[in-house]
Design an enzyme around this catalytic site. Structure first.
Site, PDB file in Angstrom:
ATOM      1  CG  HIS A  21      -2.664 -24.639 137.928  1.00 11.22           C
ATOM      2  ND1 HIS A  21      -3.402 -24.455 139.073  1.00 11.22           N
ATOM      3  CD2 HIS A  21      -3.082 -23.661 137.071  1.00 11.22           C
ATOM      4  CE1 HIS A  21      -4.234 -23.444 138.912  1.00 11.22           C
ATOM      5  NE2 HIS A  21      -4.054 -22.935 137.705  1.00 11.22           N
ATOM      6  CG  HIS A  50      -2.656 -20.503 135.237  1.00 15.48           C
ATOM      7  ND1 HIS A  50      -3.891 -21.076 135.060  1.00 15.48           N
ATOM      8  CD2 HIS A  50      -2.029 -20.562 134.026  1.00 15.48           C
ATOM      9  CE1 HIS A  50      -4.018 -21.464 133.797  1.00 15.48           C
ATOM     10  NE2 HIS A  50      -2.904 -21.169 133.154  1.00 15.48           N
ATOM     11  CG  HIS A 107      -3.134 -20.884 141.133  1.00 16.71           C
ATOM     12  ND1 HIS A 107      -4.078 -21.632 141.813  1.00 16.71           N
ATOM     13  CD2 HIS A 107      -3.829 -20.203 140.177  1.00 16.71           C
ATOM     14  CE1 HIS A 107      -5.266 -21.418 141.294  1.00 16.71           C
ATOM     15  NE2 HIS A 107      -5.145 -20.564 140.295  1.00 16.71           N
ATOM     16  CG  HIS A 150     -10.522 -18.767 141.015  1.00 11.55           C
ATOM     17  ND1 HIS A 150     -10.072 -17.476 140.933  1.00 11.55           N
ATOM     18  CD2 HIS A 150      -9.569 -19.551 140.444  1.00 11.55           C
ATOM     19  CE1 HIS A 150      -8.895 -17.454 140.318  1.00 11.55           C
ATOM     20  NE2 HIS A 150      -8.562 -18.702 140.009  1.00 11.55           N
TER      21      HIS A 150
END
Ligand SMILES: [Zn+2]
Length: 260
Positions: A56, A58, A61, A172
């Site tokens: 995704h 963000h 990432h 995470h």
């Protein structure tokens, strides 16, 4: 030959995953928020970057894509997202790609973001695995930044339909804080107490608590347990409303966790 998966810690609590076939140098990195730790890992293990997978948009990432493709002209696989211009191969639900002699299939799992996808595989002779970014965590799920509780519920259902033995490679190390919350939501869940003790030990030794497995998550992750009476009761008590629909339960537990 087994698929080798290296854990690359980055930033405060991110994990970037780098995988390759044992005995082969071609390696693929998942969600390189930062390029340098990836380059270090490639060098340390004498590997060559062959591709990038993105779950995704963000920045933690995607932040390393630019520097990695500048030094390695490799394909970038990811969602059809206007927020990630570097994607060279846009992927959709059910798409299959063959990387490191392993077939990966794509699941669309919106909720945390609208563009979120996961990569699942069943490497020969090994348990299945999924790279699920920020959607499913050990004992938790991602925040609802863009999607609805209903979308997150459906996405978690999709992940939950994978085999029990599936290894969950999330992005995470949030496990201990997730478990602290989960034990408040479900104080009488013995499996949660066991997981908390085991994972506290791992963290004291500086070890990652991921990957976890779907079997463990089914027993301990409140966001995969919203259909159960204990979770409906906890959510109802917290909201002071009668909640029974698992989507409403998930919405309430997610809001509760946001301020925990
Ligand atoms: Zn995210």
């Amino acid at each position: 030959m087994p698929l080798v998966i290296h854990t690359i810690p980055a930033f405060q609590d991110n994990y970037l995953w780098l995988f390759h076939q044992a005995g082969q140098r071609a390696a693929f990195v998942v969600d390189p928020g930062d390029a340098q730790p990836v380059l270090n890992c490639l060098k340390e293990h004498d590997l060559e970057l062959a591709g990038i997978l993105i779950t995704h948009h963000h920045p933690d990432h995607t932040g390393g894509i630019k520097a990695l493709v500048a030094s390695n002209d490799v394909p970038v696989y990811g969602p059809d997202s206007a927020n990630i211009p570097q994607i060279s191969h846009r992927l959709y639900e059910g798409d299959c790609i063959n990387l490191a002699d392993t077939q990966f299939s794509v699941l669309e799992i919106p909720g945390h973001t609208l563009d979120h996808i996961a990569f699942t595989a069943s490497p020969e002779g090994e348990t299945p695995l999924v790279f699920c970014g920020d959607t499913l965590f050990a004992a938790g799920c991602g925040r609802l930044f863009e999607g609805s509780a209903e979308q997150m519920y459906q996405s978690l259902q999709k992940l939950s339909a994978l085999p029990d033995t599936t290894r969950i490679y999330c992005a995470h190390e949030y496990t201990l804080s997730n478990l602290a919350f989960a034990t408040v939501v479900e104080p009488s869940n013995q499996a949660l107490q066991h997981k908390l003790a085991a994972d506290e030990k791992k963290r004291q030794q500086g070890l990652p608590t991921v990957p976890t497995t779907l079997a463990i998550e089914r027993e301990t992750n409140p966001f995969l347990r919203c259909h159960l009476a204990a979770l409906a009761l906890a959510a109802s008590q917290h909201s002071a409303r009668e909640l029974s629909n698992p989507i409403e339960v998930l919405r309430e537990i997610r809001l509760w966790k946001d301020t925990f």
